[in-house]
Design a protein around this motif. Sequence first.
Motif, short mmCIF file in Angstrom:
data_model
loop_
_atom_site.label_atom_id
_atom_site.label_comp_id
_atom_site.label_asym_id
_atom_site.label_seq_id
_atom_site.Cartn_x
_atom_site.Cartn_y
_atom_site.Cartn_z
N ALA A 136 0.62 -1.18 -0.09
CA ALA A 136 0.01 0.02 0.11
C ALA A 136 0.80 1.34 -0.14
O ALA A 136 0.65 2.17 -0.78
CB ALA A 136 -0.84 -0.14 1.02
N ASN A 137 1.98 1.13 0.72
CA ASN A 137 2.64 2.56 0.78
C ASN A 137 3.37 2.79 -0.50
O ASN A 137 3.42 3.99 -0.96
CB ASN A 137 4.09 2.23 1.69
CG ASN A 137 3.48 2.66 3.39
OD1 ASN A 137 2.59 3.12 3.46
ND2 ASN A 137 4.23 2.11 4.15
N GLN A 138 3.57 1.74 -1.39
CA GLN A 138 4.56 1.69 -2.60
C GLN A 138 3.51 2.50 -3.39
O GLN A 138 3.68 3.33 -4.18
CB GLN A 138 4.84 0.33 -2.96
CG GLN A 138 6.22 -0.03 -2.38
CD GLN A 138 6.73 -1.27 -2.74
OE1 GLN A 138 5.74 -2.34 -2.79
NE2 GLN A 138 7.90 -1.94 -2.99
N LEU A 139 2.20 1.89 -3.44
CA LEU A 139 1.22 2.27 -4.52
C LEU A 139 0.81 3.92 -4.06
O LEU A 139 0.52 4.73 -5.02
CB LEU A 139 0.06 1.63 -4.28
CG LEU A 139 0.01 0.04 -4.79
CD1 LEU A 139 -1.09 -0.80 -4.25
CD2 LEU A 139 0.19 0.06 -6.07
N ASN A 140 0.57 4.11 -2.94
CA ASN A 140 0.54 5.52 -2.46
C ASN A 140 1.54 6.48 -3.02
O ASN A 140 1.46 7.57 -3.55
CB ASN A 140 0.34 5.73 -1.10
CG ASN A 140 -0.79 4.86 -0.37
OD1 ASN A 140 -1.71 4.64 -1.02
ND2 ASN A 140 -0.78 4.53 0.91
N ASP A 141 2.69 6.01 -2.93
CA ASP A 141 4.04 6.85 -3.27
C ASP A 141 3.98 7.07 -4.74
O ASP A 141 4.28 8.14 -5.38
CB ASP A 141 5.20 6.03 -2.86
CG ASP A 141 5.56 6.52 -1.06
OD1 ASP A 141 4.66 7.22 -0.56
OD2 ASP A 141 6.28 5.90 -0.78
N ILE A 142 3.70 5.97 -5.45
CA ILE A 142 3.49 5.97 -6.95
C ILE A 142 2.42 7.10 -7.41
O ILE A 142 2.69 7.97 -8.31
CB ILE A 142 3.11 4.33 -7.49
CG1 ILE A 142 4.51 3.64 -7.35
CG2 ILE A 142 2.70 4.80 -8.94
CD1 ILE A 142 3.96 2.25 -7.79
N ALA A 143 1.44 7.00 -6.74
CA ALA A 143 0.39 8.09 -7.06
C ALA A 143 0.78 9.49 -6.84
O ALA A 143 0.56 10.24 -7.64
CB ALA A 143 -1.04 7.89 -6.27
N HIS A 144 1.45 9.84 -5.62
CA HIS A 144 2.09 11.03 -5.26
C HIS A 144 3.07 11.31 -6.38
O HIS A 144 2.88 12.63 -6.89
CB HIS A 144 2.59 10.88 -3.87
CG HIS A 144 3.43 12.21 -3.68
ND1 HIS A 144 2.86 13.33 -2.82
CD2 HIS A 144 4.64 12.58 -3.65
CE1 HIS A 144 3.62 14.17 -2.80
NE2 HIS A 144 4.82 13.81 -3.20
#
Length: 294
Positions: A122-130
């Motif tokens: 989830a952290n990786q996906l959130n960072d990709i979106a940011h």
Amino acid sequence: MSEKGILTARAFAPAHITGFFQIHDHVEPMKKGSTGCGVVLDRGVHTTVTVSDDIERTEIYLNGEQVPGDTSRAVVGSMTDLPVKVESISDIPIGCGFGASGAGALGTAYALNHALSLNYTANQLNDIAHVAEVSNGSGLGDVTGQVHGGITVRKTPGAPSIASVDQVPSKDNDVYCVVLGELSTRSVLNDPEMVRSINNAGKEAMRKLMEKPSVNNFMFYSREFTIRSMLASEKVMEAIETSRNIGVIASQAMLGNAVFSIPPVDRRTELNDIFSEFGTVLHFKIRNESTRIG
């Protein structure tokens, strides 16, 4: 998998309204962003990602129409070399300060991860979106707010995995909004004088809110920020002042040509009537959850 040879997945990401903020530029997208405070809403963007042999190039659709979709396209490009069809349906206004771009990016990341079994956290996906959002100039802090829910205080800038956040406690609060038009996030962020004005006002609003963090103070200092930053149109200020006349605090949705308020229960009907004089009134609940699959 909906049928043989076709991989598909869906995700939902909520809307986010920023009340006040400071801009923090950085050469590294992971460290670029904003500090400030905003509220997450119970509606947002529903995104479906489809991967099949019939898709020759990545296509982005918003509410049934094909669009450039630079932010969502950047998400796809950072996760796979396969051509993908991304279809987003928004039940919030676009380009009006509701964080639709960040919600679309988040939904794309989560849906694509699920469709292709990419095994991102989830952290990786959130960072990709940011990173996709700040790199394309479509936003700065919405994604961090959206992944936490509620009324989120972004105490340090950057991607969700490195930003320090806190919460203003809220419960059963309704959010009323009226949209008066669109405002380009990119045009504001590229104006040095505007950035200085925003940062001065945002720093003061953050200092005051953290002294006494409450829903009412969030609205009060958001209104002060709106006035001090000079981002509001005449129509926005008229809606804010008309609300003030009945004892209700309203403020501009940043960065958008829209007004929002979290009114007391006994003033909701009166505020709704006032907002309706300016346009269609949108009614939300505060959402304390983040992105979901399906």
